[in-house]
Design an enzyme around this catalytic site. Structure first.
Site, PDB file in Angstrom:
ATOM      1  N   TRP A 104     -28.791  16.458  24.245  1.00 12.21           N
ATOM      2  CA  TRP A 104     -29.535  15.581  25.225  1.00 12.21           C
ATOM      3  C   TRP A 104     -30.233  17.576  25.426  1.00 12.21           C
ATOM      4  O   TRP A 104     -30.981  17.225  26.585  1.00 12.21           O
ATOM      5  CB  TRP A 104     -28.337  15.781  26.695  1.00 12.21           C
ATOM      6  CG  TRP A 104     -27.717  14.242  26.312  1.00 12.21           C
ATOM      7  CD1 TRP A 104     -25.957  13.963  25.241  1.00 12.21           C
ATOM      8  CD2 TRP A 104     -28.431  13.437  26.000  1.00 12.21           C
ATOM      9  NE1 TRP A 104     -25.970  12.861  25.717  1.00 12.21           N
ATOM     10  CE2 TRP A 104     -27.969  12.336  25.557  1.00 12.21           C
ATOM     11  CE3 TRP A 104     -29.977  12.623  26.205  1.00 12.21           C
ATOM     12  CZ2 TRP A 104     -27.926  10.736  24.948  1.00 12.21           C
ATOM     13  CZ3 TRP A 104     -30.331  11.018  26.202  1.00 12.21           C
ATOM     14  CH2 TRP A 104     -28.781  10.005  25.443  1.00 12.21           C
ATOM     15  N   ASP A 174     -27.474  19.293  33.763  1.00 11.69           N
ATOM     16  CA  ASP A 174     -27.685  17.775  33.579  1.00 11.69           C
ATOM     17  C   ASP A 174     -26.022  17.559  33.185  1.00 11.69           C
ATOM     18  O   ASP A 174     -25.368  17.667  32.407  1.00 11.69           O
ATOM     19  CB  ASP A 174     -27.801  17.739  32.063  1.00 11.69           C
ATOM     20  CG  ASP A 174     -28.161  16.135  31.384  1.00 11.69           C
ATOM     21  OD1 ASP A 174     -27.480  15.552  32.482  1.00 11.69           O
ATOM     22  OD2 ASP A 174     -28.843  15.502  30.638  1.00 11.69           O
ATOM     23  N   LYS A 198     -22.693   6.148  34.079  1.00 10.56           N
ATOM     24  CA  LYS A 198     -21.520   6.629  34.218  1.00 10.56           C
ATOM     25  C   LYS A 198     -20.023   6.901  34.955  1.00 10.56           C
ATOM     26  O   LYS A 198     -19.172   5.921  34.989  1.00 10.56           O
ATOM     27  CB  LYS A 198     -21.224   7.614  33.089  1.00 10.56           C
ATOM     28  CG  LYS A 198     -22.214   7.463  32.109  1.00 10.56           C
ATOM     29  CD  LYS A 198     -23.003   8.463  31.121  1.00 10.56           C
ATOM     30  CE  LYS A 198     -23.935   9.071  29.871  1.00 10.56           C
ATOM     31  NZ  LYS A 198     -23.897   7.483  29.228  1.00 10.56           N
TER      32      LYS A 198
END
Length: 368
Positions: A104, A174, A198
């Protein structure tokens, strides 16, 4: 009706708290006497604006967001934020510092390079990202526009349990895979972003928490949909938002508050992770976690099955197949690292961890 719920270890979209799903089911056809679903009503109606306020106030209260920050809800997932952050926060002639810890941050680097020079302040790529950089390994630029980090790495199973000292440079995090899983001080960050799928609800909503002064950095010639200030000014209603996802976010925030807030949530997550890691470490080498112990994630637990000194992919495939038959879903590791992975977000209860550990112990007894 709920007798056939499985134990859900999917990495995302992931488990949603059962009380939240039940509440949504109760209100699905007729929301608060309106005679329609949340998905059917106008996003400009007073009924939906009240839902939006519940979601935003819920985030503010649960996370303790200071008044000098804005909370906005956008679309495009965390992946769009890899572009929006540099578009809005990059400064002419200044570098963006990025701490490289996996897939990511690699994607974030690719997008950031389109807008500014990127300094890789530290990386553990040579070790397949099985640990985080140590504080002394991080070499930051004194006058960087901002520092980018990923607080939890879903694929590689690492998580920061500390924060880098950025010497006043805004820290962008993030937090897609550990948002609202633990207590945190929002004031230590310039910007936080997270996809909802999530710990916050279903996919389709992205939460952004940004310090108000940073939102004013963006060039006003930037397309309106890509400016944070647009969403701030319009209270996340510049265009039609994902109304049902926002409603589910509101319910999830209320559930967190009703179950003790982030302090209690963190305690449950620590207990769950400890149970699973103890089972792995106590398996006499049958299961092994490749992640540096100090950097292990509480949200995504990666492990391999060994026969002797070699990871056994055949046994791992057998494990996943038998686990699915036993009602344990989502345990196959990410394709880039292989092995097994249990994603144990907020909505995954201790009962699911206990069921997984019991299965693991039985599998090891039969195949060890």
């Amino acid at each position: 009706m709920f007798d056939h719920r499985i134990h859900n270890f999917n990495a995302g979209p992931a488990a949603i708290p059962l009380p939240v799903l039940k509440k949504a089911q109760e209100e699905f056809l007729n929301f608060k006497g309106t005679g329609m679903s949340v998905m059917e009503m106008s996003h400009r109606s007073k009924e939906f604006e009240a839902v939006l306020a519940r979601a935003l106030d819920g985030v503010k209260n649960v996370m303790g967001v200071p008044d000098d920050y804005s909370i906005i809800l956008v679309q495009g997932g965390a992946s769009l934020q890899f572009s929006m952050v540099p578009m809005n926060l990059a400064l002419p002639g200044k570098k963006i510092d990025l701490i490289q810890t996996g897939a990511w941050t690699q994607k974030a680097e690719k997008e950031a390079k389109k807008h500014a020079e990127v300094n890789i302040a530290a990386t553990t790529e040579s070790e397949n990202f099985m640990r985080l950089p140590r504080p002394e390994e991080i070499k930051l630029t004194a006058d960087a526009a901002y520092v980018h980090m990923c607080s939890n790495n879903t694929i590689f199973g690492t998580e920061y349990h500390w924060l880098p000292d950025t010497k006043g440079v805004p820290l962008v995090a993030d937090m897609s895979s550990n948002i609202c899983s633990r207590e945190l001080d929002v004031s230590k960050y310039g910007l936080i972003f997270a996809g909802a799928q999530k710990n916050l609800g279903p996919s389709g909503v992205t939460l952004v928490i940004v310090r108000k002064d940073l939102a004013e950095r963006a060039d006003k010639k930037l397309p309106s949909m890509l400016q944070y200030r647009t969403y701030i000014a319009e209270n996340s209603l510049y265009n039609t938002p994902p109304t049902f996802g926002i409603y589910m976010l509101a319910l999830t925030m209320e559930h967190i508050q009703e179950t003790g807030g982030l302090k209690a949530t963190e305690a449950r997550n620590v207990a769950k992770a400890n149970t699973l890691y103890e089972a792995i470490d106590g398996s006499k080498g049958f299961y092994r976690c490749p992640v540096n112990k100090a950097d292990r994630s509480r949200m995504n637990v990666n492990y391999r099955i060994y026969k002797g000194d070699t990871a056994n992919e055949d046994l791992e495939k057998q494990f996943v197949k038998e686990a699915e038959a036993a009602g344990l879903a989502g345990l196959k590791g990410h394709r880039s690292v292989g092995g097994l992975r249990a994603s144990i977000y907020n909505a995954v209860g201790q009962d699911s961890i206990n069921a997984l550990v019991a299965f693991m112990n039985d599998f090891a007894r039969k195949n060890g």
